[in-house]
Design a protein around this motif. Sequence first.
Motif, short mmCIF file in Angstrom:
data_model
loop_
_atom_site.label_atom_id
_atom_site.label_comp_id
_atom_site.label_asym_id
_atom_site.label_seq_id
_atom_site.Cartn_x
_atom_site.Cartn_y
_atom_site.Cartn_z
N HIS A 58 -1.84 -10.86 16.62
CA HIS A 58 -0.36 -10.32 16.32
C HIS A 58 -0.13 -10.25 14.83
O HIS A 58 0.13 -11.26 14.40
N MET A 59 0.03 -9.03 14.50
CA MET A 59 0.36 -8.79 13.09
C MET A 59 1.41 -7.80 12.53
O MET A 59 1.72 -6.96 13.60
N VAL A 60 2.20 -8.04 11.49
CA VAL A 60 2.95 -7.16 10.99
C VAL A 60 2.56 -6.64 9.68
O VAL A 60 1.85 -7.51 8.92
N ARG A 61 2.76 -5.60 9.22
CA ARG A 61 2.55 -5.03 7.95
C ARG A 61 3.89 -4.30 7.63
O ARG A 61 4.34 -3.52 8.33
N PHE A 62 4.18 -4.56 6.34
CA PHE A 62 5.62 -3.76 5.72
C PHE A 62 5.17 -3.11 4.54
O PHE A 62 4.49 -4.00 3.42
N LEU A 63 5.14 -1.96 4.35
CA LEU A 63 4.88 -1.19 3.10
C LEU A 63 6.14 -0.77 2.21
O LEU A 63 7.09 -0.36 3.11
N VAL A 64 6.24 -1.03 0.94
CA VAL A 64 7.35 -0.34 0.40
C VAL A 64 6.56 0.22 -1.08
O VAL A 64 5.69 -0.38 -1.60
#
Length: 114
Positions: A58-64
């Motif tokens: 279970h992973m999250v990725r946040f790109l800015v």
Amino acid sequence: MFLRLAEQYRSVVQDLVMSLQALARNLSKQGITATCYVCDDGQHGSGASFMAELGEQHMVRFLVSDFGISWVESRNGRELVKFEGAEAIQELQRITGSLQRSRSECSSSQLKQG
């Protein structure tokens, strides 16, 4: 007016990059796998990629970046949900709050047991 808005957005990106770096460090200290890769030197609002493992597969990725902001949550390599813009930032805040609550609950239960 548009130049002012562009500068404000760059400032938001820079603030998010610094916050993501701090979040990755704090999560790593808690034993949660988290990384934050910064484009360039991170001082010119160019962007970052933040990833954290919330559990087994279970992973999250946040790109800015100057091009936009996105949040992707996946499990077993499959995308579950994707948010853009303000919704992505709100989801980051929700997960961060959840992780902090879970950490404080673990700490207080360890103190009670000790």
